[in-house]
Design an enzyme around this catalytic site. Structure first.
Site, PDB file in Angstrom:
ATOM      1  N   GLU A   1     -14.488  -0.102  -1.500  1.00 42.62           N
ATOM      2  CA  GLU A   1     -14.786  -0.241   0.004  1.00 42.62           C
ATOM      3  C   GLU A   1     -16.034   0.557   0.683  1.00 42.62           C
ATOM      4  OE1 GLU A   1     -11.385   0.654   2.362  1.00 42.62           O
ATOM      5  OE2 GLU A   1     -12.636   0.916   4.250  1.00 42.62           O
TER       6      GLU A   1
ATOM      7  N   LYS B   1      -0.669  -0.465  -4.255  1.00 36.87           N
ATOM      8  CA  LYS B   1      -2.128   0.143  -4.183  1.00 36.87           C
ATOM      9  C   LYS B   1      -2.265   1.701  -3.698  1.00 36.87           C
ATOM     10  CE  LYS B   1      -5.269  -0.939  -0.782  1.00 36.87           C
ATOM     11  NZ  LYS B   1      -5.640   0.353  -0.297  1.00 36.87           N
TER      12      LYS B   1
ATOM     13  N   ASP C   1       0.646  -1.185  -0.081  1.00 37.67           N
ATOM     14  CA  ASP C   1       0.154   0.041   0.170  1.00 37.67           C
ATOM     15  C   ASP C   1       0.821   1.201  -0.073  1.00 37.67           C
ATOM     16  OD1 ASP C   1      -2.640   0.823  -0.123  1.00 37.67           O
ATOM     17  OD2 ASP C   1      -2.882   0.300   2.215  1.00 37.67           O
TER      18      ASP C   1
HETATM   19  O1  KIV Z   1      -5.002  -0.778   4.143  1.00 40.03           O
HETATM   20  C1  KIV Z   1      -5.655  -1.596   4.153  1.00 40.03           C
HETATM   21  O2  KIV Z   1      -5.802  -2.553   4.866  1.00 40.03           O
HETATM   22  C2  KIV Z   1      -6.834  -1.494   3.153  1.00 40.03           C
HETATM   23  C3  KIV Z   1      -8.107  -2.489   3.083  1.00 40.03           C
HETATM   24  C4  KIV Z   1      -8.898  -2.136   4.180  1.00 40.03           C
HETATM   25  C5  KIV Z   1      -8.836  -2.584   1.859  1.00 40.03           C
HETATM   26  O3  KIV Z   1      -6.749  -0.530   2.330  1.00 40.03           O
END
Ligand code: KIV
Length: 296
Positions: free
Chosen positions: A197, A128, A98
């Site tokens: 989400e 992401k 992320d």
């Molecule tokens: O950071 C995360 O865990 C997320 C999920 C909730 C999709 O973005």
């Protein structure tokens, strides 16, 4: 203690690693895709053994691992550290790193630089990022640098303040149309998958039917191509309230509290450690030790 597999070269798919075309084929076949978050090596091993397709090293780490009140404070360096731990042991699942708040919003160049760090230093297979609109160009820039991107729309926790809190999105016709248009734009920009989400199930289903890329839902109903859950929510490791879309599959916090209580009781009462938990020294060595000690 088991020995972890050693660091693979970042971004080099190991044998048995799932691929993006295989993920796309799952969508075409209607096979549901399983994604779970993980933030460390043991969790990655367990998720891999459970056969999940995708592991997300989410910026939820800020809250569930680092004790922050929101996802905003976690840094890119911290996300790389956690992603590296996961990619050391995850073999088959694709690992999504992320991009945290502040690591991609400024410019396409910043986004690509941060994404490259997550791949090169963290070993992520994909990255992401949250948002559409101006963020669509970031997706295009990262995909253009040959890095797979998972987009994330609906409730985007990094911008929860702007969205008016942690609330469901796309609940008016206009907002739902905007979500669909955003999803199409992100797909056109090169996103490989889309997290939805906290979106009404009917809207998420329609978006999933419209897109060629897989959608992964969290609080977006059963019509998505896959589902993602946060490790601590799923396993009952996170004290406190959880969103309505969480189903707890275990109460590990309760089990851990009980185990720690028993351990503390045993230490205090002397019931632990026992003979079997200690090492011995041969009698003759012990005798020599005692003799040497008394000669001092
Ligand atoms: O950071 C995360 O865990 C997320 C999920 C909730 C999709 O973005």
């Amino acid at each position: 203690m088991s020995v972890w597999p050693r660091d693979p070269a970042p971004s080099t798919p190991g044998p048995g690693k799932l691929t993006l075309p295989e993920l796309a084929a799952m969508k075409r076949r209607g096979d549901r895709i399983v994604m779970v978050t993980a933030y460390d090596a043991p969790a990655a091993t367990l998720a891999d053994q459970a056969g999940v397709e995708l592991i997300l090293v989410g910026d939820t780490a800020a809250m569930v691992m680092l004790g922050h009140a929101s996802t905003v404070p976690v840094t890119l360096d911290e996300m790389i550290f956690l992603t590296r731990a996961v990619t050391r042991t995850a073999q088959r699942p694709l690992v999504v790193g992320d991009l945290p708040f502040g690591s991609y919003e400024v410019s396409d160049e910043q986004a690509v630089t941060s994404a490259i760090r997550l791949v090169k230093e963290g070993g992520a297979d994909l990255v992401k990022l949250e948002g559409a609109g101006r963020m669509t160009a970031r997706v295009e820039a990262i995909a253009g640098a040959n890095i797979g991107v998972v987009a994330h729309i609906g409730l985007t926790p990094q911008s929860a303040t702007k969205l008016g809190g942690f609330r469901a999105q796309g609940r008016t016709a206009d907002a739902a149309l905007q979500l669909l248009d955003d999803a199409l734009a992100l797909q056109a920009a090169g996103a490989s998958a889309l997290v939805l989400e906290a979106v009404p199930a009917q809207i998420a289903t329609r978006i999933s039917q419209t897109l060629a890329i897989p959608t992964i839902g969290i609080g977006a109903g059963a019509g998505c191509d896959g589902q993602v859950m946060v490790w601590h929510d799923l396993l009952g490791l996170f004290a406190g309230s959880t969103p309505r879309f969480v189903r707890r599959y275990a109460d590990l916090a309760g089990q851990i509290a009980e185990a720690l209580g028993q351990y503390a009781d045993d230490v205090r009462s002397g019931a632990f450690p026992e003979e079997q938990h200690t090492y011995s020294i041969p009698d003759e060595e012990l005798a020599r030790f005692e003799a040497a000690l008394s000669a001092r």
